[in-house]
Every structure is written in structure tokens, then in C-alpha cells.
Write a protein that holds these residues in place. Structure first.
Motif, PDB file in Angstrom:
ATOM      1  N   PHE A 134       0.708  -1.247  -0.056  1.00  0.00           N
ATOM      2  CA  PHE A 134       0.140  -0.046  -0.025  1.00  0.00           C
ATOM      3  C   PHE A 134       0.924   1.315  -0.018  1.00  0.00           C
ATOM      4  O   PHE A 134       1.894   1.289   0.815  1.00  0.00           O
ATOM      5  CB  PHE A 134      -0.873   0.090   1.291  1.00  0.00           C
ATOM      6  CG  PHE A 134      -1.819   1.292   1.094  1.00  0.00           C
ATOM      7  CD1 PHE A 134      -2.875   1.070   0.349  1.00  0.00           C
ATOM      8  CD2 PHE A 134      -1.404   2.454   1.776  1.00  0.00           C
ATOM      9  CE1 PHE A 134      -3.914   2.401   0.365  1.00  0.00           C
ATOM     10  CE2 PHE A 134      -2.316   3.481   1.746  1.00  0.00           C
ATOM     11  CZ  PHE A 134      -3.552   3.361   1.015  1.00  0.00           C
ATOM     12  N   HIS A 135       0.733   2.100  -1.036  1.00  0.00           N
ATOM     13  CA  HIS A 135       1.594   3.246  -1.108  1.00  0.00           C
ATOM     14  C   HIS A 135       0.842   4.496  -1.269  1.00  0.00           C
ATOM     15  O   HIS A 135       1.172   5.815  -1.422  1.00  0.00           O
ATOM     16  CB  HIS A 135       2.380   2.930  -2.413  1.00  0.00           C
ATOM     17  CG  HIS A 135       3.617   1.951  -2.229  1.00  0.00           C
ATOM     18  ND1 HIS A 135       4.316   1.966  -1.308  1.00  0.00           N
ATOM     19  CD2 HIS A 135       3.552   0.810  -2.768  1.00  0.00           C
ATOM     20  CE1 HIS A 135       5.080   0.872  -1.117  1.00  0.00           C
ATOM     21  NE2 HIS A 135       4.601   0.051  -2.095  1.00  0.00           N
ATOM     22  N   GLY A 136      -0.455   4.603  -1.156  1.00  0.00           N
ATOM     23  CA  GLY A 136      -1.292   5.707  -1.069  1.00  0.00           C
ATOM     24  C   GLY A 136      -2.476   5.868  -2.242  1.00  0.00           C
ATOM     25  O   GLY A 136      -2.708   4.901  -2.697  1.00  0.00           O
ATOM     26  N   GLU A 186       7.574  -1.505   1.203  1.00  0.00           N
ATOM     27  CA  GLU A 186       7.446  -1.459   2.669  1.00  0.00           C
ATOM     28  C   GLU A 186       8.106  -2.590   3.406  1.00  0.00           C
ATOM     29  O   GLU A 186       8.093  -3.741   2.463  1.00  0.00           O
ATOM     30  CB  GLU A 186       5.942  -1.700   3.497  1.00  0.00           C
ATOM     31  CG  GLU A 186       5.060  -0.655   2.666  1.00  0.00           C
ATOM     32  CD  GLU A 186       3.461  -1.362   2.635  1.00  0.00           C
ATOM     33  OE1 GLU A 186       2.849  -1.298   3.842  1.00  0.00           O
ATOM     34  OE2 GLU A 186       3.346  -1.659   1.437  1.00  0.00           O
ATOM     35  N   LYS A 248       2.837   9.371   8.712  1.00  0.00           N
ATOM     36  CA  LYS A 248       1.924   8.962   9.817  1.00  0.00           C
ATOM     37  C   LYS A 248       2.196   9.755  11.254  1.00  0.00           C
ATOM     38  O   LYS A 248       1.822  10.395  11.597  1.00  0.00           O
ATOM     39  CB  LYS A 248       1.752   7.386   9.959  1.00  0.00           C
ATOM     40  CG  LYS A 248       0.839   6.977   8.654  1.00  0.00           C
ATOM     41  CD  LYS A 248       0.167   5.630   9.058  1.00  0.00           C
ATOM     42  CE  LYS A 248      -0.971   5.373   8.031  1.00  0.00           C
ATOM     43  NZ  LYS A 248      -0.520   4.902   6.710  1.00  0.00           N
TER      44      LYS A 248
END
Ligand SMILES: *Cc1c(COP(=O)(O)O)cnc(C)c1O
Length: 394
Positions: A134-136, A186, A248
Motif C-alpha cells: 500500500f503506497h497511497g 514497505e 503518519k
């Protein structure tokens, strides 16, 4: 004036929990009816120091009375300070600040492409990413993301992204080439199911990038700022990336994102090549500086390692008691996934309603624990007891 409102004028972009939080302090949040919850989500990895941490609140109050915004056309002492602190804990050299994780990954992708095309003079643009990543949610970062659900309905997507299976040496050996601009990943896949990268694979990725002249980009948006028990997750692996993205936890809840890169790669962003109106704004930098100072003072990485051990004692006991229901326990530091045979969404709903504890999922069968670094032994016991009850009774 009536305080009753509805969501009729909000776009319906989230699967919402039916609670309305109005206050937070430490690991506790309260809803509009006065019910107290233990937040074991850190607002999805953001409130690493708990809600409204006093050191950050104080710094923000001071900044609110001093200066909120200037353009990026003037020098920014607070950006310089935060960049210096992040360089010291990361071993990288230069930072660019923005407002979110997706924007940070956009900047990372742009920097990598521009470095190849302008500094090295090579026409390479291909970015290798991995399934379940997941990158955005921007067009480029959802294209980088290795999950089809985030792409549905958004065609056409930008070119030049390919997805390979995670932890698979051979797949990367076969796909990497003189067209590869960067490999981006990630080191613990957060949203995708809490999958840590294997050490031998990560070391091989670094070697393959070097051998083929490609850059290594580590997305530290969820894993950074001490979350995995090191300042940044790559520090577990004995490698150094060319670019990392952070967001985050960096502002303790004030929106801050950024990238850090080596001196060599950072040269690709010359004046006029990339920018933002709000990025690096004095309020955001004040929150970031106070957050990093507090994390340093609390020795956050070591603290997180200790809390991980405490969680594992309880989670492993639960797995031993219910080997039929707990398939795996994965993760690093305070990013822990418990894979079950049950529907994770049902488990976290039960735990929220019955035990007043907020937890997340990471895919259909993984309960994700993302508690703050100020979690106490008693709270760990409370979370473990609730998980045990849910596994037995849902
Ligand atoms: C949350 C997250 C993002 C996106 O960050 P936003 O601030 O929501 O844009 C990107 N990558 C990873 C690994 C994340 O966890």
C-alpha cells in the motif's frame, strides 16, 4: 443551535465505525456519549505518543501564537531543524517536506525518475513494487500499490509500474533490468496484512539495485519513527536505502509528510522542479520537531522493542490455547498482525462494542495491533484478554 448533524454532505469514502470521538488523552479517546475507549490503533499509526502528547501540544500552542504560514520562497529555520534531526536518526542527508504519506511517495517517485533522467542521463523510468503493498491514493501511488481494489474505476493509470510477489528473490532477479528506475517497498507491509520482509531478500534487493543502477525506495510511512523497534524499518536489515518516505507518526497527529534521500540523489530536485504550498509549514514543523525530540528523549525504538516482547508473550499464549483459530502472529515492534480463521472485521467490532478497545484489520483475516509507544503492561493485558474473549465467542 442544534448539535445534531448527519453525514449527508460528506462523500461516502470510508467504511465507518458507528462512533463519534470528541476527545483524546494518552491512550484513551471518548465519544459524544461519554464512553471511553482504549485506542490500540494510534489513529492508524499516527498517535505514536498517544493523543495530545503534552510536549507536542505545548510546542504547537507556542507556534500558534508566533507564525502559521509563510511561502516556501523564504528560508525555513524550522524545516532546517527537522531535516537535521531526521538526517541524524536515518543516516540520509536531505529532506523535502509535504503534508501526507501519498504526497511523500509521489515525491519519492518523482525524485527517482528525475535523478535517472536528469542526473544520470538515462531514460529509465520503470518502478518495481510488490503485491499486497500500500503506497497511497493519488494516481501514481495507487498505481504503485499492489492491490487491485484501490485502482477500480480510475483508469487510465500512469505508466511504468510493475508488481512482483513479495519475499521472492527470483522474481526480482528476472524482472530488474537497465530499464528499472527504482524498487519501492514497505519492509513490513501494513495495510496488506502485516507481512515482514525476509532479511536475505532485502539484502538481495539492495545488491540487485546496485548491480543494475536502480534506486531503492523504502516506504516508511507506517513503519518509521520507531514503530518497528528501530527508528526506521530498514535499520533492522543492515542496508541503506537511497530514498525513504515518512508521514503518519511524524507530527503526532498534525499532518506532516516528507522524504529523505542521499546527497547524490537529492541533487535531482533543483529549484523549480518540485514544490508545495503548505509542505513544511511552521505549525507542521513545530509538531514534527517536538515529536522527534520526545521520541528521542523516550528512547522510542528500545521502548517499542520491549513492548513488542510483552505483547508476544500474551499473543503466543493465545495462539497456544487456540491453535485452530490463530493461524499466525507476524510483525515487528508495535505493528503486529494476528491472522485468524475468523472474519477480522467481526472480531474488532465485538472487541470495540464489548470491551471498548479500538483495533484495526489488515485484510479480511488479520487483526492489526498498532498501539501507541506509551502503552502500559496493564493495557497490553486488557487487549490480550479482549482478543481471547473474541476468539472464543465471536
Ligand atoms: C498510510 C500509508 C500511506 C498513505 O499515507 P496517506 O497519508 O494516507 O496518504 C502510504 N504508504 C503506507 C505504507 C502507509 O501505511
Amino acid at each position: 443551535m442544534s448539535t445534531v448533524t448527519t453525514a449527508a454532505h460528506l462523500m461516502n469514502t470510508y467504511f465507518k465505525w458507528p462512533i463519534r470521538l470528541v476527545k483524546g488523552q494518552g491512550n484513551r479517546v471518548w465519544d459524544d456519549k461519554g464512553r471511553e475507549y482504549l485506542d490500540a490503533t494510534s489513529g492508524i499509526g499516527v498517535n505514536a505518543l498517544g493523543h495530545v502528547p503534552p510536549t507536542v501540544a505545548k510546542r504547537l500552542h507556542e507556534q500558534v501564537d508566533t507564525l502559521w504560514h509563510t511561502s516556501n520562497l523564504v528560508e525555513h529555520p524550522l524545516q532546517e531543524q527537522l531535516a537535521e534531526k531526521l538526517a541524524a536518526i536515518s543516516g540520509l542527508d536531505r529532506a523535502f517536506f509535504c503534508n501526507s504519506g501519498a504526497e511523500a511517495n509521489e515525491a519519492a517517485i518523482k525524485l527517482a525518475r528525475r535523478y535517472m533522467q536528469k542526473v544520470k542521463g538515462e531514460e529509465r523510468f520503470e518502478i518495481i513494487t510488490f503485491t499486497q503493498s500500500f503506497h497511497g491514493r493519488t494516481l501514481a501511488t495507487l498505481t504503485a500499490t499492489g492491490q487491485d481494489k484501490v485502482k477500480d474505476g480510475f483508469l487510465p493509470l500512469p505508466e511504468g509500474f510493475i508488481h512482483l510477489p513479495y519475499n521472492d528473490v527470483q522474481a526480482v532477479q528476472e524482472a530488474i533490468s537497465s530499464k528499472t528506475c527504482a524498487v519501492m517497498l514497505e519492509l513490513v507491509q501494513g495495510e496488506g496484512g502485516v507481512y515482514p520482509a525476509e532479511e536475505a531478500w532485502v539484502k538481495e534487493l539492495r545488491k540487485l539495485c546496485d548491480a543494475h543502477g536502480a534506486l531503492l525506495i523504502i516506504d516508511e510511512i507506517q513503519t518509521g519513527m520507531g514503530r518497528t523497534g528501530e527508528w526506521f524499518s530498514y535499520q533492522h536489515y543492515g542496508i541503506k536505502p537511497d530514498i525513504i518516505s515518512v508521514a503518519k507518526a511524524l507530527g503526532s497527529g498534525f499532518p506532516v509528510g516528507g522524504i529523505l534521500a542521499t546527497e547524490e540523489v537529492a541533487q535531482a530536485f533543483a529549484p523549480g522542479t518540485h514544490g508545495t504550498t503548505f509542505g513544511g509549514n511552521p505549525l507542521a514543523m513545530a509538531a514534527g520537531i517536538a515529536t522527534v525530540e520526545t521520541l528521542l528523549a523516550e528512547q522510542a525504538p528500545a521502548k517499542v522493542k520491549g513492548l513488542h516482547q510483552q505483547f508476544m508473550v500474551h499473543l503466543q499464549a493465545i495462539q497456544q490455547a487456540h491453535p485452530d483459530k490463530v493461524k499466525a502472529i507476524r510483525g515487528k515492534g508495535l505493528l503486529i498482525g494476528l491472522e485468524t480463521t475468523q472474519a477480522a472485521a467481526d472480531l474488532i467490532t465485538y472487541i470495540r462494542e464489548k470491551h471498548g478497545i479500538l483495533l484495526l484489520v489488515a485484510g479480511p483475516q488479520v487483526v492489526r495491533l498498532l498501539p501507541s509507544y506509551i502503552t502500559t503492561e496493564a493495557e497490553i493485558e486488557q487487549i490480550a484478554a479482549a482478543l481471547k474473549d473474541a476468539l472464543q465467542n465471536v
